[in-house]
Design a protein around this motif. Structure first.
Motif, mmCIF file in Angstrom:
data_model
loop_
_atom_site.group_PDB
_atom_site.id
_atom_site.type_symbol
_atom_site.label_atom_id
_atom_site.label_comp_id
_atom_site.label_asym_id
_atom_site.label_seq_id
_atom_site.Cartn_x
_atom_site.Cartn_y
_atom_site.Cartn_z
ATOM 1 N N SER A 71 31.510 69.360 15.065
ATOM 2 C CA SER A 71 30.773 69.886 13.924
ATOM 3 C C SER A 71 30.344 71.291 14.312
ATOM 4 O O SER A 71 30.470 71.682 15.486
ATOM 5 C CB SER A 71 29.544 69.018 13.621
ATOM 6 O OG SER A 71 28.560 69.182 14.629
ATOM 7 N N LEU A 96 25.070 65.050 11.939
ATOM 8 C CA LEU A 96 26.385 65.646 11.747
ATOM 9 C C LEU A 96 26.534 66.097 10.306
ATOM 10 O O LEU A 96 26.364 65.309 9.383
ATOM 11 C CB LEU A 96 27.476 64.641 12.090
ATOM 12 C CG LEU A 96 28.918 65.145 12.048
ATOM 13 C CD1 LEU A 96 29.126 66.250 13.070
ATOM 14 C CD2 LEU A 96 29.896 64.020 12.315
ATOM 15 N N SER A 146 31.724 67.791 7.892
ATOM 16 C CA SER A 146 32.559 67.747 9.095
ATOM 17 C C SER A 146 33.144 66.366 9.350
ATOM 18 O O SER A 146 33.981 66.209 10.242
ATOM 19 C CB SER A 146 31.733 68.152 10.329
ATOM 20 O OG SER A 146 31.149 69.420 10.162
ATOM 21 N N ALA A 191 37.591 67.857 11.138
ATOM 22 C CA ALA A 191 36.352 68.517 11.571
ATOM 23 C C ALA A 191 36.610 69.951 11.993
ATOM 24 O O ALA A 191 35.782 70.841 11.756
ATOM 25 C CB ALA A 191 35.714 67.727 12.708
ATOM 26 N N THR A 241 30.551 74.283 5.314
ATOM 27 C CA THR A 241 31.722 73.521 5.743
ATOM 28 C C THR A 241 32.646 73.105 4.616
ATOM 29 O O THR A 241 33.758 72.660 4.874
ATOM 30 C CB THR A 241 31.267 72.245 6.494
ATOM 31 O OG1 THR A 241 30.339 71.518 5.671
ATOM 32 C CG2 THR A 241 30.608 72.592 7.821
#
Length: 266
Positions: A124, A159, A163, A182, A195
């Motif tokens: 991550s 997390l 990811s 990821a 992300t």
């Protein structure tokens, strides 16, 4: 304890990381499980990481703790910034050449691990530590250290949900394709600040590889070794990141200065 490796306001790391000094004077990174992580599973993963030899993984030295206390493990200290802290120091997403080199380095590390039959299972943005010698991957086994039911109900503690590969969010076993997913999320974060960007937000050189990495179908994701060609050569850290690393190192030296003979510690 001399300080936290993670920002005190940063809660995105799947484990807690501190800079500590041992009684013999050695400076180390100490890692502990988060309160919402299964400590037994975390200890198993820490011991597994200690036995691995994968360039680019943060090496594990000692592993300790027991039934009466939280498990912990240590790594040699080098000045390091988690990727979110590096973006804050830089004032936004990282430059294209840095992201290219970061992607190549992380892909190379994952390809080496996958060739040994090992999945990182914890990649991550917060797991990526930037150093002057290149990136290091921490948080090994974070997905495996979480109970599958916990992942399905509320996501993996610490997390970034972007990811976590869909098959792992559904409780599936971590595997190499999950690491590649990821990796795509990490590179998207480095280039855009989050992300799960829109395709148009990504720089041209990242659109195809990141889109492929983030495919919901694991079979359609590229293997890590095919992404190594993103960039060759060392990672050119931006000046603000280098300054932040220098400040961390200077602060550590100041914390380690002995007190004058006529003073006592508070």
């Amino acid at each position: 304890m001399l300080g936290r490796l993670d920002d005190e306001l940063e809660d995105s790391a799947p484990e807690r990381r501190f800079i500590v000094r041992r009684g013999d004077g050695d400076t180390l990174i100490a890692r502990l499980p988060r309160p919402d992580t299964d400590p037994t599973r975390w200890a198993v993963e820490a011991e597994g990481a200690r036995r691995l030899s994968v360039p680019g993984f943060l090496p594990v030295g000692e592993v300790g703790g027991g039934a009466a206390e939280l498990p912990w493990c240590t790594a040699p200290y080098v000045p390091a910034l988690p990727l979110p802290a590096a973006l804050r120091a830089h004032g936004g997403p990282l430059p294209g050449p840095v992201v290219r080199a970061l992607g190549a380095a992380l892909a190379r590390t994952l390809a080496t691990a996958h060739a040994q039959g090992v999945a990182h299972a914890g990649l991550s943005p917060a797991a990526v530590l930037l150093t002057t010698d290149g990136p290091r991957l921490s948080c090994f086994g974070a997905v495996r250290a979480a109970a599958p039911d916990g992942v399905r109900r509320s996501g993996l503690p610490g997390l970034d949900s972007g990811s976590l590969a869909p098959e792992q969010a559904a409780g599936g076993s971590p595997a190499a394709p999950g690491d590649v997913y990821a990796l795509g999320a990490v590179l998207a974060y480095a280039a855009t600040g989050h992300t799960v960007p829109e395709r148009e937000e990504l720089p041209d050189f990242l659109r195809e590889p990141v889109t492929a990495c983030l495919s919901r179908d694991p079979a359609r994701r590229p293997q890590a070794h095919r992404l190594v060609a993103l960039e060759d050569g060392p990672m050119p850290l931006p000046a603000p990141v280098v300054v932040a690393l220098a400040r961390q190192s200077a602060g550590l030296l100041a914390a380690e200065l002995p007190l004058p003979a006529d003073r006592t510690a508070p």
